[in-house]
Design an enzyme around this catalytic site. Sequence first.
Site, short mmCIF file in Angstrom:
data_model
loop_
_atom_site.label_atom_id
_atom_site.label_comp_id
_atom_site.label_asym_id
_atom_site.label_seq_id
_atom_site.Cartn_x
_atom_site.Cartn_y
_atom_site.Cartn_z
N ASP A 9 0.77 -1.37 -0.03
CA ASP A 9 0.09 0.02 0.00
C ASP A 9 0.93 1.09 -0.05
O ASP A 9 1.65 1.40 0.82
CB ASP A 9 -0.89 0.00 1.10
CG ASP A 9 -2.25 0.96 1.21
OD1 ASP A 9 -2.21 1.53 0.07
OD2 ASP A 9 -2.97 1.10 2.23
N ASP A 103 -2.54 2.49 -6.17
CA ASP A 103 -1.51 2.56 -5.10
C ASP A 103 -1.46 1.30 -4.31
O ASP A 103 -1.05 1.28 -3.05
CB ASP A 103 -1.81 3.75 -4.31
CG ASP A 103 -3.01 3.97 -3.53
OD1 ASP A 103 -4.07 3.21 -3.84
OD2 ASP A 103 -3.12 4.68 -2.56
N GLU A 104 -2.28 0.12 -4.43
CA GLU A 104 -2.46 -0.82 -3.56
C GLU A 104 -2.94 -2.10 -4.48
O GLU A 104 -3.41 -2.17 -5.52
CB GLU A 104 -3.71 -0.65 -2.80
CG GLU A 104 -4.20 -1.71 -1.58
CD GLU A 104 -5.30 -1.17 -1.01
OE1 GLU A 104 -5.48 -1.89 -0.07
OE2 GLU A 104 -6.02 -0.19 -1.29
#
Length: 347
Positions: A9, A103-104
């Site tokens: 993350d 983003d993860e």
Amino acid sequence: MELNIIHVDMDAFYAAVEQREHPEYRGQPVIVGGQSKRGVVSTASYEAREYGIHSAQAMAKAKQLCPDGIYLRPRHDYYKQVSKKIRAVFARYTDLIEPLSLDEAYLDVSTNAENSIKIAKRIKRQIKVELDLVASVGVSYNKFLAKLASDLNKPDGFKIVSPFQAQELIWPMDVSELWGVGPKTEEELKELGLERIADVAQADRLFLIRELGKKGYRLHKLAQGQDPREVSIPGDPKSIGNETTFKQDIAKRSLLQEHLLQLSQKVAQRLQNKEVKGKTVTLKLKYEDFEVLSRSNTIQHYIDNGEEIYELADRLLEKIDLPKKVRLIGVTVSNLVDKKFEQLKLF
């Protein structure tokens, strides 16, 4: 249980990218989001979060909390370019990557011979060195615990959760930390007197099922540190299956076999429609108390016809005692390959 699941993350991703591109923004409260009266915050840097600013907050409220902050419109196309570079780092270690957003992502590194903890540390370090961005990383034996681990020491976190640590770690937590528990479910659980994850884990499973349906069964498993979800590649079907839930729970094996034959024919038709074959057949049973049992058999050749699928599934069924009535039966074929590819292999 192997620690093969990694959750990565990126910390305050949009804001961190802007701080990277504009060194003068480093150490400053950076807020990325819509700039209209109805705009909302997409991402706030950790400096901005000290003012009480957070994602999904009204931009007008954010400006009240931090009038001197740096407010920027999001550059989604650029963030996508950066995200591709991050995923390229992941791809050095595994093909099993499940992005949740720019983003993860979850990674399954079970097919990599190297130690998963070393892989996770290397990914975190390479993102920092090569892209000048910071990621928080969690490593565990399932998705729920890996994601939980990555959240624990943010920003710049790294956490491993082993099977021996899971209960001690998660049981004191609020029920809202369970995957899939939103405000409504949190309220339902607390109305039942279940405040902590330990309360859910130690509750009677049939009580939870009676009050919450199959969600109760899922939460009971999660509270015990169990999560059967696999890391799945988007757009790449790993299996084709079919299942049916009975109007009345079934105890007779012969009736289950009748349904299994019908399901096998349906799965075969779907395999043929998609022009794929598979060599792993999985039988799934759900008992009257919502307990789920699955058994698999992998053969040497690829199949796509109902008779062979049924024969393999029925063999699996024969090996299972039926101590309780069955409410659902399903059959799935996995380890898929395109028919054309299989023909090339033959030659």
